[in-house]
Design a protein around this motif. Structure first.
Motif, mmCIF file in Angstrom:
data_model
loop_
_atom_site.group_PDB
_atom_site.id
_atom_site.type_symbol
_atom_site.label_atom_id
_atom_site.label_comp_id
_atom_site.label_asym_id
_atom_site.label_seq_id
_atom_site.Cartn_x
_atom_site.Cartn_y
_atom_site.Cartn_z
ATOM 1 N N ARG A 167 -73.921 13.085 -60.649
ATOM 2 C CA ARG A 167 -74.833 13.679 -59.853
ATOM 3 C C ARG A 167 -74.550 13.086 -58.565
ATOM 4 O O ARG A 167 -75.023 11.861 -58.592
ATOM 5 C CB ARG A 167 -76.241 14.151 -60.327
ATOM 6 N N ILE A 168 -74.310 13.671 -57.465
ATOM 7 C CA ILE A 168 -74.434 12.960 -56.315
ATOM 8 C C ILE A 168 -75.190 13.210 -55.027
ATOM 9 O O ILE A 168 -75.611 14.792 -54.789
ATOM 10 C CB ILE A 168 -73.002 13.018 -55.551
ATOM 11 N N LEU A 169 -75.974 12.540 -54.589
ATOM 12 C CA LEU A 169 -76.961 12.516 -53.522
ATOM 13 C C LEU A 169 -76.380 11.863 -52.200
ATOM 14 O O LEU A 169 -75.576 11.025 -52.572
ATOM 15 C CB LEU A 169 -78.429 11.986 -53.638
ATOM 16 N N ILE A 170 -76.543 12.383 -51.071
ATOM 17 C CA ILE A 170 -75.956 12.066 -49.867
ATOM 18 C C ILE A 170 -77.016 11.424 -48.874
ATOM 19 O O ILE A 170 -77.756 12.334 -48.532
ATOM 20 C CB ILE A 170 -74.579 13.125 -49.397
ATOM 21 N N ALA A 171 -76.716 10.438 -48.160
ATOM 22 C CA ALA A 171 -77.571 10.052 -47.058
ATOM 23 C C ALA A 171 -76.390 9.629 -45.977
ATOM 24 O O ALA A 171 -75.369 9.103 -46.195
ATOM 25 C CB ALA A 171 -78.559 9.084 -47.201
ATOM 26 N N ALA A 226 -81.462 6.947 -46.485
ATOM 27 C CA ALA A 226 -81.033 6.641 -48.057
ATOM 28 C C ALA A 226 -82.497 6.124 -48.591
ATOM 29 O O ALA A 226 -82.986 6.375 -49.499
ATOM 30 C CB ALA A 226 -80.095 5.281 -48.116
ATOM 31 N N MET A 227 -83.274 5.353 -47.692
ATOM 32 C CA MET A 227 -84.704 4.872 -48.101
ATOM 33 C C MET A 227 -85.515 5.990 -48.560
ATOM 34 O O MET A 227 -86.189 6.069 -49.617
ATOM 35 C CB MET A 227 -85.245 3.888 -47.039
ATOM 36 N N GLU A 228 -85.649 6.989 -47.686
ATOM 37 C CA GLU A 228 -86.264 8.124 -47.884
ATOM 38 C C GLU A 228 -85.901 8.919 -49.378
ATOM 39 O O GLU A 228 -86.799 9.029 -50.131
ATOM 40 C CB GLU A 228 -86.208 9.122 -46.817
ATOM 41 N N ILE A 229 -84.570 8.878 -49.547
ATOM 42 C CA ILE A 229 -84.173 9.685 -50.903
ATOM 43 C C ILE A 229 -84.393 8.723 -52.286
ATOM 44 O O ILE A 229 -84.767 9.183 -53.168
ATOM 45 C CB ILE A 229 -82.581 9.879 -50.817
ATOM 46 N N VAL A 230 -84.350 7.232 -51.807
ATOM 47 C CA VAL A 230 -84.663 6.458 -52.961
ATOM 48 C C VAL A 230 -86.184 6.634 -53.255
ATOM 49 O O VAL A 230 -86.481 6.482 -54.486
ATOM 50 C CB VAL A 230 -84.276 4.822 -52.520
ATOM 51 N N SER A 252 -88.094 9.200 -52.833
ATOM 52 C CA SER A 252 -88.430 10.642 -53.278
ATOM 53 C C SER A 252 -87.593 11.147 -54.585
ATOM 54 O O SER A 252 -87.955 12.185 -55.177
ATOM 55 C CB SER A 252 -88.466 11.556 -51.969
ATOM 56 N N SER A 253 -86.684 10.503 -55.023
ATOM 57 C CA SER A 253 -85.678 11.118 -55.773
ATOM 58 C C SER A 253 -85.318 10.020 -56.877
ATOM 59 O O SER A 253 -85.162 8.748 -56.618
ATOM 60 C CB SER A 253 -84.379 11.643 -55.275
ATOM 61 N N HIS A 254 -84.858 10.440 -58.236
ATOM 62 C CA HIS A 254 -84.293 9.441 -59.146
ATOM 63 C C HIS A 254 -83.094 9.128 -58.740
ATOM 64 O O HIS A 254 -82.039 10.086 -58.415
ATOM 65 C CB HIS A 254 -84.526 10.291 -60.473
ATOM 66 N N VAL A 255 -82.767 7.960 -58.560
ATOM 67 C CA VAL A 255 -81.278 7.451 -58.175
ATOM 68 C C VAL A 255 -80.857 6.268 -59.248
ATOM 69 O O VAL A 255 -81.761 5.388 -59.570
ATOM 70 C CB VAL A 255 -81.279 6.673 -56.747
ATOM 71 N N ASP A 256 -79.655 6.331 -59.698
ATOM 72 C CA ASP A 256 -79.399 5.192 -60.819
ATOM 73 C C ASP A 256 -78.544 4.103 -60.173
ATOM 74 O O ASP A 256 -78.430 3.303 -60.727
ATOM 75 C CB ASP A 256 -78.586 5.743 -61.857
ATOM 76 N N VAL A 271 -75.863 9.078 -58.267
ATOM 77 C CA VAL A 271 -75.245 8.040 -57.461
ATOM 78 C C VAL A 271 -75.570 8.626 -56.014
ATOM 79 O O VAL A 271 -75.426 9.665 -55.837
ATOM 80 C CB VAL A 271 -73.937 7.926 -57.636
ATOM 81 N N LEU A 272 -76.250 7.861 -55.333
ATOM 82 C CA LEU A 272 -76.704 7.955 -53.800
ATOM 83 C C LEU A 272 -75.377 7.339 -53.074
ATOM 84 O O LEU A 272 -75.273 6.095 -53.048
ATOM 85 C CB LEU A 272 -78.072 7.317 -53.434
ATOM 86 N N VAL A 273 -74.761 8.154 -52.260
ATOM 87 C CA VAL A 273 -73.535 7.816 -51.264
ATOM 88 C C VAL A 273 -74.418 7.556 -49.730
ATOM 89 O O VAL A 273 -74.727 8.785 -49.252
ATOM 90 C CB VAL A 273 -72.361 8.796 -51.391
ATOM 91 N N VAL A 274 -74.011 6.452 -49.401
ATOM 92 C CA VAL A 274 -74.790 6.410 -47.875
ATOM 93 C C VAL A 274 -73.604 5.757 -47.094
ATOM 94 O O VAL A 274 -72.949 4.591 -47.300
ATOM 95 C CB VAL A 274 -75.822 5.259 -48.065
ATOM 96 N N ASP A 275 -73.195 6.565 -46.002
ATOM 97 C CA ASP A 275 -72.189 6.327 -45.116
ATOM 98 C C ASP A 275 -72.169 7.191 -43.680
ATOM 99 O O ASP A 275 -72.787 8.427 -44.051
ATOM 100 C CB ASP A 275 -70.761 6.678 -45.706
ATOM 101 N N ASP A 276 -72.030 6.589 -42.748
ATOM 102 C CA ASP A 276 -72.316 7.431 -41.541
ATOM 103 C C ASP A 276 -70.837 8.241 -41.289
ATOM 104 O O ASP A 276 -70.967 9.191 -40.399
ATOM 105 C CB ASP A 276 -72.404 6.414 -40.506
ATOM 106 N N GLU A 277 -69.863 7.977 -42.166
ATOM 107 C CA GLU A 277 -68.621 8.636 -41.942
ATOM 108 C C GLU A 277 -68.526 10.057 -42.824
ATOM 109 O O GLU A 277 -68.550 9.584 -44.136
ATOM 110 C CB GLU A 277 -67.491 7.974 -42.111
ATOM 111 N N ARG A 278 -68.648 11.025 -42.405
ATOM 112 C CA ARG A 278 -68.462 12.305 -43.248
ATOM 113 C C ARG A 278 -67.585 12.201 -44.380
ATOM 114 O O ARG A 278 -67.624 12.519 -45.410
ATOM 115 C CB ARG A 278 -68.608 13.469 -42.441
ATOM 116 N N VAL A 279 -66.296 11.836 -43.689
ATOM 117 C CA VAL A 279 -64.964 12.120 -44.754
ATOM 118 C C VAL A 279 -65.246 10.983 -45.736
ATOM 119 O O VAL A 279 -64.702 11.271 -47.090
ATOM 120 C CB VAL A 279 -63.781 11.852 -43.943
ATOM 121 N N VAL A 280 -65.858 9.923 -45.695
ATOM 122 C CA VAL A 280 -66.214 9.057 -46.877
ATOM 123 C C VAL A 280 -67.283 9.402 -47.775
ATOM 124 O O VAL A 280 -67.029 9.429 -48.881
ATOM 125 C CB VAL A 280 -66.560 7.445 -46.117
#
Length: 121
Positions: free
Chosen positions: A31-35, A41-45, A47-51, A8-17
């Protein structure tokens, strides 16, 4: 035979979220990826496998709806859920029309996030 570990790619500009979602979902075995923004987020999608993508609606630069449009155009099978602090029925409808599988309003309960992710996957 082991179960597939979803990414799961989590995309948020707030670190706490971002960190809150990471803790909630890692506890469920994801498994968590963070942007921190849509561009990252576009770069991660690419270059990496995201479900699944879990993205904030309002971020500096590329926001959640723009990111969603890019995903639907380039990775049409990749599900996405929008997180927002400004939830309304009209916004929920707009997100669904754009292809989001759900809308989670801040502040959210851990169970809401887990249920939305399980439903989308």
């Amino acid at each position: 035979m082991s179960l597939k570990q979803y990414v799961v790619l989590v995309v948020d500009d707030e670190r706490v979220v971002r960190e809150g979602c990471r803790r909630i979902l890692e506890a469920e075995g994801y498994r968590i990826l963070i942007a921190k923004d849509g561009e990252e987020a576009m770069e991660i999608v690419q270059s990496s496998h995201v479900d699944l993508v879990l993205a904030d609606l309002k971020m500096p630069g590329i926001g959640g709806l723009e990111l969603l449009a890019w995903i639907k155009s380039n990775y049409p099978g990749l599900p996405a859920i929008i997180i927002t602090g400004h939830g309304s029925r009209q916004l929920e409808s707009q997100c669904e029309d754009a292809g989001a599988l759900g809308l989670i309003s801040k502040p959210f309960m851990a169970r809401e996030v887990v249920d939305a992710v399980k439903s989308a996957l």
